[in-house]
Motif scaffolding. Structure first.
Motif, PDB file in Angstrom:
ATOM      1  N   LYS A  85     -47.988  21.640 -34.913  1.00 38.59           N
ATOM      2  CA  LYS A  85     -48.828  20.471 -34.660  1.00 38.59           C
ATOM      3  C   LYS A  85     -49.538  20.619 -33.312  1.00 38.59           C
ATOM      4  CE  LYS A  85     -48.531  15.388 -34.514  1.00 38.59           C
ATOM      5  NZ  LYS A  85     -47.603  14.236 -34.542  1.00 38.59           N
ATOM      6  N   THR A  86     -50.720  20.019 -33.177  1.00 35.18           N
ATOM      7  CA  THR A  86     -51.407  19.927 -31.886  1.00 35.18           C
ATOM      8  C   THR A  86     -51.750  18.462 -31.617  1.00 35.18           C
ATOM      9  OG1 THR A  86     -53.610  20.283 -32.833  1.00 35.18           O
ATOM     10  CG2 THR A  86     -52.411  22.236 -32.076  1.00 35.18           C
ATOM     11  N   VAL A  87     -51.668  18.069 -30.342  1.00 34.58           N
ATOM     12  CA  VAL A  87     -51.957  16.695 -29.920  1.00 34.58           C
ATOM     13  C   VAL A  87     -52.945  16.746 -28.758  1.00 34.58           C
ATOM     14  CG1 VAL A  87     -50.984  14.585 -28.932  1.00 34.58           C
ATOM     15  CG2 VAL A  87     -49.661  15.915 -30.598  1.00 34.58           C
ATOM     16  N   LYS A  88     -54.001  15.943 -28.840  1.00 37.65           N
ATOM     17  CA  LYS A  88     -54.953  15.864 -27.723  1.00 37.65           C
ATOM     18  C   LYS A  88     -54.317  15.071 -26.589  1.00 37.65           C
ATOM     19  CE  LYS A  88     -58.987  16.538 -25.805  1.00 37.65           C
ATOM     20  NZ  LYS A  88     -59.428  17.889 -25.432  1.00 37.65           N
ATOM     21  N   ALA A  89     -54.195  15.704 -25.398  1.00 40.13           N
ATOM     22  CA  ALA A  89     -53.470  15.072 -24.297  1.00 40.13           C
ATOM     23  C   ALA A  89     -54.354  14.764 -23.092  1.00 40.13           C
ATOM     24  CB  ALA A  89     -52.304  15.971 -23.858  1.00 40.13           C
ATOM     25  N   HIS A  90     -55.323  15.643 -22.760  1.00 46.26           N
ATOM     26  CA  HIS A  90     -56.140  15.480 -21.554  1.00 46.26           C
ATOM     27  C   HIS A  90     -57.567  15.921 -21.815  1.00 46.26           C
ATOM     28  CE1 HIS A  90     -52.880  14.588 -18.652  1.00 46.26           C
ATOM     29  NE2 HIS A  90     -52.139  15.351 -19.453  1.00 46.26           N
ATOM     30  N   ASP A  91     -58.464  15.410 -21.002  1.00 44.31           N
ATOM     31  CA  ASP A  91     -59.848  15.883 -20.999  1.00 44.31           C
ATOM     32  C   ASP A  91     -59.906  17.092 -20.062  1.00 44.31           C
ATOM     33  OD1 ASP A  91     -60.732  13.860 -22.675  1.00 44.31           O
ATOM     34  OD2 ASP A  91     -61.048  12.485 -20.997  1.00 44.31           O
ATOM     35  N   GLY A  92     -59.903  18.274 -20.625  1.00 39.81           N
ATOM     36  CA  GLY A  92     -59.830  19.485 -19.817  1.00 39.81           C
ATOM     37  C   GLY A  92     -58.431  20.073 -19.871  1.00 39.81           C
ATOM     38  N   PRO A  93     -58.222  21.209 -19.212  1.00 49.04           N
ATOM     39  CA  PRO A  93     -56.962  21.937 -19.320  1.00 49.04           C
ATOM     40  C   PRO A  93     -55.734  21.104 -18.972  1.00 49.04           C
ATOM     41  CG  PRO A  93     -58.610  23.267 -18.200  1.00 49.04           C
ATOM     42  CD  PRO A  93     -59.210  21.915 -18.361  1.00 49.04           C
ATOM     43  N   VAL A  94     -54.636  21.365 -19.695  1.00 46.96           N
ATOM     44  CA  VAL A  94     -53.329  20.801 -19.369  1.00 46.96           C
ATOM     45  C   VAL A  94     -52.637  21.838 -18.468  1.00 46.96           C
ATOM     46  CG1 VAL A  94     -51.151  19.908 -20.256  1.00 46.96           C
ATOM     47  CG2 VAL A  94     -53.249  19.675 -21.616  1.00 46.96           C
ATOM     48  N   PHE A  95     -52.615  21.583 -17.163  1.00 48.65           N
ATOM     49  CA  PHE A  95     -52.113  22.572 -16.217  1.00 48.65           C
ATOM     50  C   PHE A  95     -50.600  22.511 -16.010  1.00 48.65           C
ATOM     51  CE2 PHE A  95     -56.511  22.742 -14.290  1.00 48.65           C
ATOM     52  CZ  PHE A  95     -56.735  24.064 -14.642  1.00 48.65           C
ATOM     53  N   SER A  96     -49.994  21.359 -16.283  1.00 50.30           N
ATOM     54  CA  SER A  96     -48.575  21.225 -15.958  1.00 50.30           C
ATOM     55  C   SER A  96     -47.884  20.313 -16.968  1.00 50.30           C
ATOM     56  CB  SER A  96     -48.401  20.665 -14.546  1.00 50.30           C
ATOM     57  OG  SER A  96     -49.181  19.507 -14.352  1.00 50.30           O
ATOM     58  N   MET A  97     -46.598  20.597 -17.158  1.00 52.47           N
ATOM     59  CA  MET A  97     -45.818  19.857 -18.151  1.00 52.47           C
ATOM     60  C   MET A  97     -44.355  19.897 -17.729  1.00 52.47           C
ATOM     61  SD  MET A  97     -45.504  20.677 -22.237  1.00 52.47           S
ATOM     62  CE  MET A  97     -47.268  20.845 -22.382  1.00 52.47           C
ATOM     63  N   HIS A  98     -43.660  18.768 -17.914  1.00 50.98           N
ATOM     64  CA  HIS A  98     -42.248  18.686 -17.543  1.00 50.98           C
ATOM     65  C   HIS A  98     -41.506  17.967 -18.656  1.00 50.98           C
ATOM     66  CE1 HIS A  98     -38.865  18.627 -14.725  1.00 50.98           C
ATOM     67  NE2 HIS A  98     -38.646  17.376 -15.078  1.00 50.98           N
ATOM     68  N   ALA A  99     -40.370  18.539 -19.074  1.00 54.90           N
ATOM     69  CA  ALA A  99     -39.582  17.952 -20.160  1.00 54.90           C
ATOM     70  C   ALA A  99     -38.507  17.033 -19.586  1.00 54.90           C
ATOM     71  CB  ALA A  99     -38.937  19.050 -20.980  1.00 54.90           C
TER      72      ALA A  99
END
Length: 413
Positions: A85-99
């Motif tokens: 699956k893919t989800v649209k999260a940001h306008d432009g690159p997603v540079f960082s993610m934390h679980a």
């Protein structure tokens, strides 16, 4: 070897330490340990889309789930090596993610922090990093609204955010944002000048910004402005009302020290302005040294160039006025100690014994009989790069290529 292109992130599986993932330019690969090495498998996109450049990745709530952020603003959800699956999260690159234990937090180039549920089905809350959102007690200034978010972490009810502009912010889940630390961005910081009367200093950098800092314990940034080019040196006028800034393209400008608005600008050189200094007293003259091997002298009152110091065989490294504002001492990259009459710039020959008798408004020279003791007995001619004499002329501080700051009694014979 995972890819011929850049790899941005390597993440080890917290549930199974013998597994890891790597992401990069059009690269998503899943690895497992085998003997003394690693065996990798490319992520299988299937019919869900094309391979994007992956900017970040984390493992999810089970050992087989992984999540990656793309350069197009999507979050990709993987089970084992398969994209599901893919989800649209940001306008432009997603540079960082934390679980998190129950969810995720992401940051993007759009300057937005987003909180998600544990399946990326729903965005629970967003925080835009803006000047208006800073908490009333926050110290410092944001360079701009919505800075690109490059790093993110969460704990104890707060989100820590690192931006491309060199800022670390703390975002409270209830909304307020506190600026904790900030500095210059990419490139080197060469220009530094202290105010003649106030506990503040100015810095300029290759990041094309001029910044004013508080030297009290808060150390916060008081003012900032963008420059057309990177800066290499700066200097306050003797009364502290003006600030001169030398730029990397051979130009320089004088700004109002309070508002940082332009007063005047010039460009007579093509190479880096390496040093800039107001004459003592009323600050009538401004000496501007460049890597073109010249020092130009300007009349600040009339905004005209009134002299050119010629004769250096290499770029200018250090420069000082005498207390009368009628003589310039210059060091060059060829380790020359030269003297020029101001304001016309005529070269002067002064015996070393006479140099010691001259009263200098400042001393940043690394050459001369009065500071020959700062040099190691065995060393290169470029080892000592900086010096500064205290106002009572008793202690000389030096900086060198080995990262040391040393204190010498002056004169250092």
């Amino acid at each position: 070897r995972g890819s011929k292109d850049k790899i941005f992130v390597v993440k080890i599986n917290p549930y199974m330490p013998d597994k890891l993932i790597t992401v990069g330019i059009k690269h998503m690969k899943f690895w497992r340990r085998a003997g003394g090495g690693l065996i990798g498998r490319k992520g299988c996109i299937g019919a869900l889309g094309r391979t994007d450049t992956m900017m970040c990745a984390v493992y999810g709530w089970t050992e087989e789930m992984a999540f990656s952020g793309t350069s197009t603003g999507d979050v990709c959800i993987w089970r084992d090596v398969f994209l599901i699956k893919t989800v649209k999260a940001h306008d432009g690159p997603v540079f960082s993610m934390h679980a998190l234990e129950k969810g995720f937090v992401t940051g993007g180039k759009d300057g937005v922090v987003a909180l998600w549920d544990d399946t990326f089905e729903r965005c629970l809350k967003t925080y835009a990093i803006k000047r208006a959102a800073l908490a009333p007690g926050s110290k410092g200034l944001l360079l701009e609204d919505n800075p690109s978010i490059r790093a993110i972490s969460l704990g104890h009810g707060h989100i820590l955010v690192g931006t491309k502009n060199g800022e670390i912010l703390e975002v409270d889940k209830s909304g307020p944002i506190t600026l904790l630390v900030q500095g210059h961005m990419e490139g080197e910081v060469w220009g530094l000048a202290t105010h003649p009367h106030l506990p503040i200093c100015a810095t300029v950098s290759d990041d094309k910004t001029l910044r004013i800092w508080d030297l009290s314990p808060s150390h916060c940034m008081l003012a900032v402005r963008k420059l057309k080019k990177g800066g290499r040196c700066c200097c306050f006028s003797p009364d502290g009302k003006a600030l001169a800034v030398g730029l990397n393209d051979g130009s320089f400008l004088i700004v109002n020290a309070d508002t940082l608005e332009d007063l005047v600008s010039f460009q007579h050189r093509k190479d880096v302005i390496s040093e800039i200094r107001f004459s003592p007293g009323a600050g009538k003259y401004l000496a501007v040294a460049s890597c073109d091997n010249f020092v130009d002298i300007y009349n600040v009152m009339s905004s005209k160039r009134v002299g050119i110091c010629k004769g250096a065989s290499s770029y200018i490294t250090h420069m000082d006025w005498d207390i009368r504002g009628k003589l310039l001492q210059v060091n060059t990259g060829a380790k020359e100690q030269l003297f020029f009459e101001a304001p016309r710039g005529k070269k002067q020959t002064i015996p070393s014994l006479e140099v010691e008798k001259i009263g200098w408004a400042s001393w940043t020279s690394v050459l001369g009989s009065c500071c020959e003791g700062i040099w190691p007995i065995i060393g290169e001619v470029t080892d000592v790069t900086a010096s500064c004499l205290t106002s009572d002329s008793k202690v000389l501080a030096t900086g060198d290529d080995f990262g040391f700051v040393k204190l010498f009694r002056y004169p250092a014979k």
